[in-house]
Design an enzyme around this catalytic site. Structure first.
Site, PDB file in Angstrom:
ATOM      1  N   SER A 406       0.835  -0.863  -0.366  1.00  0.00           N
ATOM      2  CA  SER A 406      -0.226   0.347   0.036  1.00  0.00           C
ATOM      3  C   SER A 406       0.986   1.595  -0.323  1.00  0.00           C
ATOM      4  O   SER A 406       0.456   2.039  -0.497  1.00  0.00           O
ATOM      5  CB  SER A 406      -0.728  -0.364   1.281  1.00  0.00           C
ATOM      6  OG  SER A 406      -1.343  -1.329   1.465  1.00  0.00           O
ATOM      7  N   HIS A 427      -1.548  -2.652  -6.784  1.00  0.00           N
ATOM      8  CA  HIS A 427      -2.080  -2.900  -5.703  1.00  0.00           C
ATOM      9  C   HIS A 427      -3.320  -2.736  -5.601  1.00  0.00           C
ATOM     10  O   HIS A 427      -4.596  -1.795  -7.173  1.00  0.00           O
ATOM     11  CB  HIS A 427      -1.750  -0.871  -5.441  1.00  0.00           C
ATOM     12  CG  HIS A 427      -2.586  -0.127  -4.138  1.00  0.00           C
ATOM     13  ND1 HIS A 427      -2.654   0.502  -3.927  1.00  0.00           N
ATOM     14  CD2 HIS A 427      -2.161  -1.245  -2.833  1.00  0.00           C
ATOM     15  CE1 HIS A 427      -3.327   0.639  -3.040  1.00  0.00           C
ATOM     16  NE2 HIS A 427      -2.917  -0.166  -2.006  1.00  0.00           N
ATOM     17  N   GLU A 439      -4.419   0.372  -9.084  1.00  0.00           N
ATOM     18  CA  GLU A 439      -2.798   0.917  -9.360  1.00  0.00           C
ATOM     19  C   GLU A 439      -2.304   0.450  -9.885  1.00  0.00           C
ATOM     20  O   GLU A 439      -1.629  -0.724  -9.073  1.00  0.00           O
ATOM     21  CB  GLU A 439      -2.779   1.948  -8.448  1.00  0.00           C
ATOM     22  CG  GLU A 439      -3.207   2.946  -8.417  1.00  0.00           C
ATOM     23  CD  GLU A 439      -3.605   3.428  -6.755  1.00  0.00           C
ATOM     24  OE1 GLU A 439      -3.874   4.904  -6.533  1.00  0.00           O
ATOM     25  OE2 GLU A 439      -2.254   3.154  -5.506  1.00  0.00           O
TER      26      GLU A 439
HETATM   27  P1  NAI Z   1      -3.358  -9.292   5.810  1.00  0.00           P
HETATM   28  O1  NAI Z   1      -2.776 -10.095   7.177  1.00  0.00           O
HETATM   29  O2  NAI Z   1      -4.991 -10.140   5.992  1.00  0.00           O
HETATM   30  O3  NAI Z   1      -2.652 -11.658   5.218  1.00  0.00           O
HETATM   31  C1  NAI Z   1      -1.065 -11.314   5.233  1.00  0.00           C
HETATM   32  C2  NAI Z   1      -1.249 -12.737   4.774  1.00  0.00           C
HETATM   33  O4  NAI Z   1       0.517 -13.156   4.037  1.00  0.00           O
HETATM   34  C3  NAI Z   1      -1.537 -13.947   5.743  1.00  0.00           C
HETATM   35  O5  NAI Z   1      -2.157 -14.957   6.057  1.00  0.00           O
HETATM   36  C4  NAI Z   1       0.738 -14.074   6.157  1.00  0.00           C
HETATM   37  O6  NAI Z   1      -0.257 -15.829   6.545  1.00  0.00           O
HETATM   38  C5  NAI Z   1       0.550 -14.272   5.265  1.00  0.00           C
HETATM   39  N1  NAI Z   1       2.018 -14.234   5.117  1.00  0.00           N
HETATM   40  C6  NAI Z   1       3.170 -13.378   5.938  1.00  0.00           C
HETATM   41  N2  NAI Z   1       4.134 -13.477   5.096  1.00  0.00           N
HETATM   42  C7  NAI Z   1       4.768 -14.697   4.317  1.00  0.00           C
HETATM   43  C8  NAI Z   1       5.284 -14.967   3.639  1.00  0.00           C
HETATM   44  N3  NAI Z   1       6.495 -14.673   3.839  1.00  0.00           N
HETATM   45  N4  NAI Z   1       5.180 -16.118   3.318  1.00  0.00           N
HETATM   46  C9  NAI Z   1       3.649 -16.506   2.329  1.00  0.00           C
HETATM   47  N5  NAI Z   1       2.454 -15.710   3.048  1.00  0.00           N
HETATM   48  C10 NAI Z   1       2.907 -14.830   3.941  1.00  0.00           C
HETATM   49  O7  NAI Z   1      -2.430  -8.556   4.960  1.00  0.00           O
HETATM   50  P2  NAI Z   1      -3.892  -7.915   3.914  1.00  0.00           P
HETATM   51  O8  NAI Z   1      -4.697  -7.039   4.743  1.00  0.00           O
HETATM   52  O9  NAI Z   1      -4.193  -8.988   3.818  1.00  0.00           O
HETATM   53  O10 NAI Z   1      -2.154  -6.917   3.189  1.00  0.00           O
HETATM   54  C11 NAI Z   1      -1.461  -7.830   2.609  1.00  0.00           C
HETATM   55  C12 NAI Z   1      -0.556  -6.108   1.627  1.00  0.00           C
HETATM   56  O11 NAI Z   1      -1.572  -5.655   1.088  1.00  0.00           O
HETATM   57  C13 NAI Z   1      -0.109  -5.976   2.803  1.00  0.00           C
HETATM   58  O12 NAI Z   1       1.130  -5.133   1.836  1.00  0.00           O
HETATM   59  C14 NAI Z   1      -1.114  -4.235   2.400  1.00  0.00           C
HETATM   60  O13 NAI Z   1      -0.383  -2.723   3.068  1.00  0.00           O
HETATM   61  C15 NAI Z   1      -1.643  -4.490   0.853  1.00  0.00           C
HETATM   62  N6  NAI Z   1      -2.499  -3.893   1.070  1.00  0.00           N
HETATM   63  C16 NAI Z   1      -4.039  -4.551   1.818  1.00  0.00           C
HETATM   64  C17 NAI Z   1      -4.926  -3.430   1.628  1.00  0.00           C
HETATM   65  C18 NAI Z   1      -6.157  -3.514   2.191  1.00  0.00           C
HETATM   66  O14 NAI Z   1      -7.278  -2.916   2.780  1.00  0.00           O
HETATM   67  N7  NAI Z   1      -6.342  -4.130   3.933  1.00  0.00           N
HETATM   68  C19 NAI Z   1      -6.025  -2.734   0.863  1.00  0.00           C
HETATM   69  C20 NAI Z   1      -4.711  -2.587  -0.336  1.00  0.00           C
HETATM   70  C21 NAI Z   1      -2.880  -3.641  -0.061  1.00  0.00           C
END
Ligand code: NAI
Ligand code: 3HC
Length: 696
Positions: A406, A427, A439
């Site tokens: 993000s 994104h 994006e």
């Molecule tokens: P989340 O915490 O829900 O999910 C992250 C997932 O990644 C977890 O299930 C975790 O087990 C897994 N993970 C962590 N390290 C790992 C690795 N080394 N190998 C494999 N899996 C791994 O987080 P979320 O909200 O899905 O965000 C993910 C990314 O997307 C972040 O960079 C966030 O900034 C970005 N993002 C989030 C948005 C949102 O509204 N939540 C919107 C747009 C982008």
């Protein structure tokens, strides 16, 4: 002889074939050609006229590019009347999309036949206008008032079989539009069928149009054209004559044509088509896209995987553990069953996707054959770098390596690999299988064909893809942090979060900023504030702590049941959380602020001007290429009201000099926040607007 309307005689039948690709829009030449064709057929003594479109469609509507320019003869309403009044038997044969003025030409014909795949509609309200060539008068006579209200106020495209049931079509038949048309006309002539002008049909009985108007107005959330269209349909029922009803339609049409909403909606129409056309990508072939990898199956990873699967792409998803992989699968399964419930996916396709097209793994080796991998792990630079180092080691040559970060610096992430040219930001917005915005963040070294592949993926996923440059928050989140800060300042100065949310939903936003924070999770903003404070706030920057207190109490918004609002499970929306106002008051006391009264107009003005000013910086720095790119980001990712076209279209409509003078005025009270963007100053000094940069 007209270039765009072909004329041919087949026995007694004069055939008029539209040849104005891509969509046979009814521009001036087409209108002239149709008029000349009808006149020639009559002069030559033909018995009937067949009208159809060559290429992919019958007429898809008036030529929208002519709107706002001086109208040119023959006008479409007069042409439709002329077609209807012809003493010859006039038949239209429809295929593709018979929309707007196109359907109005068909309704002026005496009989209508279509292929089964044809779609019919009067989508004018989506452009801020209403059907202006008799559509609001003829459709209710043919299909009844309720059907006309539905079609005209929603702009829905009706499949041919449904249109047949409604009485809009006389026949649906498979085949070539010219041939089925000719056969049908021959059959009608042989049967001695008479002309059947819709204008001679009786006016339908009126309904309670005031109630219909109010209901449509409410549904439009500030958009006027659907409600105004109700009044035009009312005239079809209540006017003294067909001509009087048409005159009323014309009057209402002209009012809407002159409105700001028409300008905004047409800007949105053309911008959403222009946004993914980048001159630098012309002739650049995207890389192959057959196998997608996703890393991380949390909120975003699961949504991104769902989106790809729904588009028919096989996905391999890598998680940290078997448990996490199972949870990811459950999330994807829940998303897919939602699609089944909404009728977007068949049960068979659902089972096939889960059984055969989704693979789960805990080992990066599973990504060896992926063409494109999207990382969606925790928002932490060290974790992201580790992931990219791994990817660099396992992925095949030429694989595109994308991050869904993000805010983080994609150039730094790219440097964790030995192939920064293959790295790009993709994104997505949450929920990723629903939100249309993507994006495409181009880093310093991203190769052109990698960028082209990002756009190809966006198209495949049916997203609105916008090119962005690397900065904190890219286009959307960077602008969001500016207008969100402005909302916080107004709260400190006397407005309540609820008053602000109401002012902005009244303006047309899908949700107010505080309700949005509750939805996204207050912990996100809390983390950002901590990060910014740790980095040191700029000299003179305002800060507020009331939201921190909410988070400290464990209130993170909807997911914890409480935030700015309190939520009861099973109920939509929330009610103001009584803990919030005392926290705000305490913050004001601590900062020595005496609250003042804000009007809704002032709230909207400050919020919008903050948005425009930051957007001008984003364009000025080249983070967004054109103002229209910003407009599409806000429209498709942030619930911005489409009828304003986007914040920079709104700014053009308000006038840039007034916006700049507001900023200068407000900078007297807060010089740190209200600094005019250089691009805004430049445009005002040169007497230009943002639109001038879209077309440059
Ligand atoms: P989340 O915490 O829900 O999910 C992250 C997932 O990644 C977890 O299930 C975790 O087990 C897994 N993970 C962590 N390290 C790992 C690795 N080394 N190998 C494999 N899996 C791994 O987080 P979320 O909200 O899905 O965000 C993910 C990314 O997307 C972040 O960079 C966030 O900034 C970005 N993002 C989030 C948005 C949102 O509204 N939540 C919107 C747009 C982008
Ligand atoms: N006028 C001018 N240009 C049009 C147009 C129109 N009515 N409809 C489409 N185009 C252009 C698009 O801008 C695009 O141009 P580009 O290639 O330079 O970007 C090109 O035609 C192809 O359009 P799409 O990319 O949208 O093609 P699709 O196949 O995805 O969709 C469509 C085709 C369903 C016809 C879609 O273009 C559409 O919805 N068009 C608008 C239809 C419409 O609103 N008609 C009503 C017009 S208002 C009217 O008729 C007023 C009357 O009541 C008086």
């Amino acid at each position: 002889m007209s270039q765009v309307i072909g004329y041919e005689r087949v026995g007694d039948i004069a055939v008029l074939a539209a040849q104005n690709p891509p969509v046979n829009a009814l521009g001036m030449d087409v209108r002239r050609g149709l008029l000349a064709g009808i006149e020639r057929a009559e002069a030559e003594g033909a018995r009937a006229v067949l009208i159809y479109g060559q290429g992919r469609t019958y007429f898809a509507g008036a030529d929208i590019r002519e709107f706002g320019k001086p109208p040119q003869d023959p006008f479409l309403p007069a042409l439709c009347d002329r077609i209807e009044a012809s003493p010859l038997l006039v038949v239209s044969s429809l295929h593709g999309t018979a929309l707007g003025g196109g359907l109005e030409v068909a309704l002026s014909s005496h009989y209508r036949i279509a292929v089964p795949s044809a779609k019919l509609g009067l989508p004018e309200v989506n452009l801020g206008i209403l059907p202006g060539a008799g559509g609001t008068q003829r459709l209710p006579r043919v299909a009844g008032v309720q059907a006309a209200l539905d079609m005209i106020t929603t702009g829905r495209h009706i499949p041919a079989p449904e249109a047949l049931e409604m009485g809009v079509l006389d026949r649906v038949q498979d085949g070539d539009p010219r041939q089925i048309g000719l056969d049908y006309v021959a059959e009608l002539l042989a049967a001695g069928a008479s002309r059947r002008p819709v204008c001679d049909m009786p006016a339908p009985a009126p309904i309670d149009f005031d109630a219909a108007y109010e209901a449509v107005l409410k549904k439009g959330r500030g958009q006027l054209s659907p409600a105004v269209a109700v009044r035009a349909i009312q005239a079809a029922c209540e006017a003294e004559s067909f001509a009087a009803g048409q005159a009323r339609e014309r009057e209402l049409f002209m009012d809407l044509m002159a409105s700001d909403q028409r300008k905004g909606l047409i800007h949105a129409f053309f911008s959403e088509r222009a946004v993914s056309k980048l001159p630098e990508l012309a002739g650049i072939e995207p890389r192959a896209l057959q196998q997608i990898g996703v890393i991380g199956g949390g909120t975003m990873g699961a949504g991104i995987a769902t989106s790809a699967l729904l588009a028919g792409l096989p996905v391999t998803l890598v998680e940290m553990s078997q448990d996490a992989a199972h949870t990811a699968r459950d999330r994807i399964a829940a998303n897919l069953s939602g699609a089944v419930k909404r009728g977007k996916l068949s049960q068979n396709a659902h089972d096939d996707i889960l059984g055969n097209r989704l693979a789960l793994a805990t080992d990066y080796d599973a990504l060896r054959s992926a063409d494109l991998v999207i990382e969606a792990v925790f928002e932490d630079m060290e974790v992201k770098k580790q992931v990219f180092t791994h990817l660099d080691a396992v992925c095949k040559d030429g694989a595109v390596l994308a991050t869904n970060t993000s805010y983080l610096d994609i150039n730094e992430i790219a440097q964790a690999t030995g192939r920064p040219g293959d790295v790009i930001g993709l994104h997505f917005f949450s929920p990723a299988h629903v939100m249309k915005l993507l994006e495409i963040v181009v880093a310093d070294d991203s190769a052109p064909d990698v960028v082209a592949t990002g756009f190809a993926l966006g198209k495949r996923l049916r997203k609105v893809s916008v090119r962005a440059g690397v900065c904190d928050g890219f286009i959307g989140n960077r602008i969001l942090s500016a207008y969100r800060a402005c909302a916080d300042h107004m709260v400190l100065d006397g407005a309540s979060p609820y008053q602000i949310d109401k002012a902005l939903t009244d303006f047309g936003f899908a949700m107010g900023p505080f309700a949005v924070s509750d939805l996204a999770g207050l912990d996100i903003g809390w983390a950002t504030r901590k990060r910014k404070r740790a980095a040191g706030l700029p000299e003179g920057a305002r800060d507020s702590t009331y939201a921190d207190r909410l988070c400290e109490a464990g209130h993170f918004g909807q997911k914890t049941g409480k935030g700015y609002y309190s939520y009861t499970s099973g109920q939509r929306g929330g009610v103001p959380n009584p803990e919030v106002i005392p926290l705000i008051e305490a913050d004001r006391v601590a900062q020595g602020i005496t609250p003042r009264v804000f009007s809704e107009d002032e709230i909207v003005r400050r919020y919008m001007v903050a948005m425009v000013n930051e957007a001008a910086r984003v364009v000025g720095e080249g983070i967004a290429r054109r103002p229209l790119d910003v407009d599409m980001v806000l429209l498709y990712g942030y619930g911005f009201p489409r009828f304003w076209g986007g914040p920079l279209k709104w700014a053009d409509i308000q006038g840039l000099p007034d916006i700049l003078s507001d900023i200068r005025e407000w900078s007297k009270e807060d010089a740190c926040f209200w600094q005019p963007a250089p691009l805004l100053e430049e445009l005002v000094a040169e007497g230009r607007d943002f639109e001038s940069l879209n077309t440059a």
